[in-house]
Design a protein around this motif. Structure first.
Motif, mmCIF file in Angstrom:
data_model
loop_
_atom_site.group_PDB
_atom_site.id
_atom_site.type_symbol
_atom_site.label_atom_id
_atom_site.label_comp_id
_atom_site.label_asym_id
_atom_site.label_seq_id
_atom_site.Cartn_x
_atom_site.Cartn_y
_atom_site.Cartn_z
ATOM 1 N N THR A 89 0.890 -1.249 -0.079
ATOM 2 C CA THR A 89 0.001 0.185 0.008
ATOM 3 C C THR A 89 0.945 1.322 -0.009
ATOM 4 O O THR A 89 2.123 1.291 0.372
ATOM 5 C CB THR A 89 -0.983 -0.015 1.214
ATOM 6 O OG1 THR A 89 -0.061 -0.120 2.663
ATOM 7 C CG2 THR A 89 -1.943 -1.162 1.101
ATOM 8 N N ALA A 90 0.109 2.542 -0.279
ATOM 9 C CA ALA A 90 0.836 3.701 -0.261
ATOM 10 C C ALA A 90 1.668 4.196 0.990
ATOM 11 O O ALA A 90 0.674 3.970 1.967
ATOM 12 C CB ALA A 90 0.196 4.795 -0.798
ATOM 13 N N PRO A 91 2.773 4.293 1.114
ATOM 14 C CA PRO A 91 3.345 4.787 2.329
ATOM 15 C C PRO A 91 2.726 6.342 2.894
ATOM 16 O O PRO A 91 2.450 6.871 2.222
ATOM 17 C CB PRO A 91 4.862 5.052 2.034
ATOM 18 C CG PRO A 91 4.868 5.340 0.615
ATOM 19 C CD PRO A 91 3.756 4.543 0.033
ATOM 20 N N GLY A 92 2.551 5.963 4.136
ATOM 21 C CA GLY A 92 1.938 7.293 4.877
ATOM 22 C C GLY A 92 0.256 7.644 4.790
ATOM 23 O O GLY A 92 -0.252 8.271 5.187
ATOM 24 N N TRP A 93 -0.306 6.253 4.328
ATOM 25 C CA TRP A 93 -1.823 6.224 3.939
ATOM 26 C C TRP A 93 -2.092 5.162 4.733
ATOM 27 O O TRP A 93 -2.668 3.856 4.040
ATOM 28 C CB TRP A 93 -2.142 6.344 2.435
ATOM 29 C CG TRP A 93 -3.708 6.398 2.249
ATOM 30 C CD1 TRP A 93 -4.606 6.714 3.231
ATOM 31 C CD2 TRP A 93 -4.265 6.158 0.853
ATOM 32 N NE1 TRP A 93 -5.775 6.886 2.630
ATOM 33 C CE2 TRP A 93 -5.721 6.208 1.456
ATOM 34 C CE3 TRP A 93 -3.896 5.821 -0.261
ATOM 35 C CZ2 TRP A 93 -6.626 6.304 0.302
ATOM 36 C CZ3 TRP A 93 -5.122 5.446 -1.097
ATOM 37 C CH2 TRP A 93 -6.313 5.706 -0.855
ATOM 38 N N SER A 94 -2.248 5.131 5.959
ATOM 39 C CA SER A 94 -2.551 3.881 6.920
ATOM 40 C C SER A 94 -4.034 3.354 6.685
ATOM 41 O O SER A 94 -4.339 2.223 6.779
ATOM 42 C CB SER A 94 -2.620 4.126 8.281
ATOM 43 O OG SER A 94 -3.147 5.263 8.615
ATOM 44 N N ARG A 95 -4.870 4.624 6.295
ATOM 45 C CA ARG A 95 -6.446 4.186 6.019
ATOM 46 C C ARG A 95 -6.646 3.323 4.898
ATOM 47 O O ARG A 95 -7.581 2.382 4.667
ATOM 48 C CB ARG A 95 -7.156 5.395 5.888
ATOM 49 C CG ARG A 95 -8.635 4.991 5.636
ATOM 50 C CD ARG A 95 -9.485 6.167 6.512
ATOM 51 N NE ARG A 95 -10.762 5.979 6.003
ATOM 52 C CZ ARG A 95 -11.743 5.076 6.083
ATOM 53 N NH1 ARG A 95 -11.360 3.939 6.790
ATOM 54 N NH2 ARG A 95 -12.912 5.098 5.691
ATOM 55 N N GLN A 96 -5.581 3.178 3.863
ATOM 56 C CA GLN A 96 -5.777 2.325 2.664
ATOM 57 C C GLN A 96 -5.929 1.086 2.862
ATOM 58 O O GLN A 96 -6.693 0.251 2.355
ATOM 59 C CB GLN A 96 -4.665 2.624 1.854
ATOM 60 C CG GLN A 96 -4.624 1.995 0.432
ATOM 61 C CD GLN A 96 -3.440 1.884 -0.482
ATOM 62 O OE1 GLN A 96 -2.434 2.510 0.077
ATOM 63 N NE2 GLN A 96 -3.572 1.778 -1.720
#
Length: 109
Positions: free
Chosen positions: A76-83
């Motif tokens: 998943t995208a770094p810094g986007w924990s909600r993903q």
């Protein structure tokens, strides 16, 4: 700056952005695809990073299922924990290493 032979004109960049948003809008619920697949479908296979920038900065992207786009390993995208949470809510499974199970959830139109 190095001059790349596949450098986009402003018109090509505009079309690329529109194509990226169109492709992302088609990713089915419970599936993911990669930045690289999107770039290739848009006709610029070496521009996967530009897909990420398009999703981050282009108006309208916030209304699309951008959470369904991961890197080629399923990260998943770094810094986007909600993903990850959004994907799990759609039934997407993750392997023990924290990556999306790409064999089960990869969408390749």
């Amino acid at each position: 700056m190095k001059d790349y032979p596949d450098r986009m004109t402003p018109e090509q960049a505009r079309k690329f952005g529109e194509d990226v948003l169109n492709i992302v809008s088609q990713i089915p619920y419970g599936k993911v695809t990669t930045y690289g697949h999107i770039a290739a479908l848009a006709g610029w296979p070496s521009h996967s990073r530009m897909v990420g920038r398009t999703l981050r900065y282009m108006p309208g992207a916030e209304n699309l299922p951008c959470h369904r786009v991961v890197n080629k390993e399923g990260r998943t995208a770094p810094g986007w924990s909600r993903q990850r949470t959004l994907l799990e809510e759609e039934g997407v499974h993750f392997k023990a290493n924290g990556h999306v199970d790409m064999t089960r959830h990869l969408w390749e139109p």
